[in-house]
Scaffold this active site. Structure first.
Site, mmCIF file in Angstrom:
data_model
loop_
_atom_site.group_PDB
_atom_site.id
_atom_site.type_symbol
_atom_site.label_atom_id
_atom_site.label_comp_id
_atom_site.label_asym_id
_atom_site.label_seq_id
_atom_site.Cartn_x
_atom_site.Cartn_y
_atom_site.Cartn_z
ATOM 1 N N ARG A 132 -41.800 30.439 32.490
ATOM 2 C CA ARG A 132 -40.424 30.526 32.486
ATOM 3 C C ARG A 132 -39.450 30.260 31.804
ATOM 4 O O ARG A 132 -38.312 31.047 31.368
ATOM 5 C CB ARG A 132 -40.007 30.393 34.413
ATOM 6 N N THR A 133 -39.350 28.532 31.730
ATOM 7 C CA THR A 133 -38.340 27.781 31.007
ATOM 8 C C THR A 133 -37.930 28.433 29.945
ATOM 9 O O THR A 133 -37.586 28.907 29.049
ATOM 10 C CB THR A 133 -38.582 26.364 31.210
ATOM 11 N N LYS A 151 -46.835 10.536 18.457
ATOM 12 C CA LYS A 151 -46.606 11.814 18.830
ATOM 13 C C LYS A 151 -44.787 11.080 17.920
ATOM 14 O O LYS A 151 -43.569 12.654 17.847
ATOM 15 C CB LYS A 151 -45.378 11.476 20.561
ATOM 16 N N ARG A 188 -38.984 21.135 24.990
ATOM 17 C CA ARG A 188 -39.538 20.675 26.134
ATOM 18 C C ARG A 188 -40.888 19.503 25.573
ATOM 19 O O ARG A 188 -41.720 20.461 24.760
ATOM 20 C CB ARG A 188 -40.148 21.860 26.483
ATOM 21 N N HIS A 234 -34.464 17.103 33.748
ATOM 22 C CA HIS A 234 -34.295 19.463 33.008
ATOM 23 C C HIS A 234 -33.603 19.723 33.362
ATOM 24 O O HIS A 234 -32.761 19.964 33.784
ATOM 25 C CB HIS A 234 -35.714 19.603 33.915
#
Ligand code: NCD
Length: 308
Positions: free
Chosen positions: A58-59, A86, A108, A136
């Site tokens: 959804r985001t 990372k 994200r 968020h």
């Protein structure tokens, strides 16, 4: 003060005036979404890149559609972090993408602080779409918008947040947002799923859901993170549902007047009973619809507001 780019990394960086500006702007875009032609030329010629290092439906979809409704070119990158160092990969990837060039990067990432790291490394505007257990911000903004739309205000309300607060970036951003806007917050969950020092965040804390629901105007159920059930935070999902599930009986016992929210995805029958999720008190689908308007407002404002 007014909120104008270049980044949206967390609610922590926003004043009450900033938040009000975003919500008011979201109201304008909400009206656009109710039109037949749901598109405005605001970001024509700009490129938005969605960098998603974590699964999300959804985001990501919401940011993608928000960008398209503003007439920007939107590119989606779904990336894995599993086999690489990372920090290096994130920055290298971002610089490569920026060279395309892109004006706005939406990120994200499973690591807390990834959005800030990115913002320090690129010249594009960065929007945090969820970083690890940290923040968020657009979820908290859409929660505020949804409450304001349903109840007319946020100031003076009592908001209960129930569930896995320990791992929840939504809870962190929500708590900051509600407090900034003058609501009081009570946080509830099993002791193993509440972070230490929670009371210092200026919230009330209880282990009993009946206590949390007492006097609540809004209750937000957090997703019980299935992927963490092997870590022994709770004995079983069934036991969690029995002790902390949002059921019709519990809402009725607390007076039954509160509205119910959930950031999604929901685990029906675990943190929220199906009849509660589908009830008239549930604002879960309003949250999804409002999320797009809020993201349009954020994209518009980080890109420079009126000059965009
Ligand atoms: C939340 C997230 O990813 O932080 N969901 C979302 O953004 N729609 C909450 C969750 O995954 O539980």
């Amino acid at each position: 003060m007014s909120f104008r780019g270049p980044h949206l990394l967390g609610i922590r960086d926003l004043s009450r005036g900033d938040i009000e500006e975003i919500l008011d702007s979201a109201g304008t875009f909400r009206a656009v979404l109710d039109r037949d032609i749901k598109k405005v030329p605001t970001l024509r010629g700009k490129t938005i890149v969605n960098l998603f290092f974590e699964p999300s439906t959804r985001t990501r979809t919401s940011f993608e559609l928000a960008g398209k409704r503003l007439s920007a070119d939107v590119v989606n990158f779904s990336l894995s972090t599993s086999s690489v160092v990372k920090g290096e990969t994130l920055i290298d990837t971002a610089r490569t993408i920026e060279a395309m060039p892109a004006e706005i990067l939406v990120i994200r990432h499973p690591c807390s602080g990834a959005a800030e790291l990115l913002a320090r490394s690129v010249s594009a505007c960065v929007i945090n779409a969820g970083d690890g257990m940290h923040e968020h911000p657009t979820q908290a903004l859409l929660d505020l918008y949804t409450i304001r739309e349903a109840l007319g205000r946020v100031e003076g309300l009592r908001v209960a947040i129930v569930g896995d607060v320990l791992h929840s970036r939504v809870a962190r951003s929500d708590i900051l947002a509600f407090k900034t806007m003058g609501a009081s917050v009570v946080v509830c969950g099993p002791p193993t799923l509440l972070p230490p020092g929670l009371a210092e965040w200026g919230v009330d804390v209880t282990f009993r859901i009946e206590e949390a629901l007492k006097e609540a105007d809004v209750v937000i159920a957090l997703r019980m993170q299935m992927e963490r059930q092997n870590a022994g935070f709770v004995p079983s999902l069934n036991e969690y549902a029995v002790l902390y599930g949002l059921t019709r009986e519990r809402l009725d016992a607390a007076g039954g007047r509160m509205v119910v929210m959930h950031p999604g995805p929901i685990n029906r029958g675990v943190e929220i009973a199906p009849d509660v999720a589908d009830s008239r008190a549930s604002l879960i689908l309003n949250q999804v619809a409002n999320g797009m308007a809020v993201r349009m407002a954020v994209l518009y404002l980080v890109a420079g507001g009126a000059s965009a």
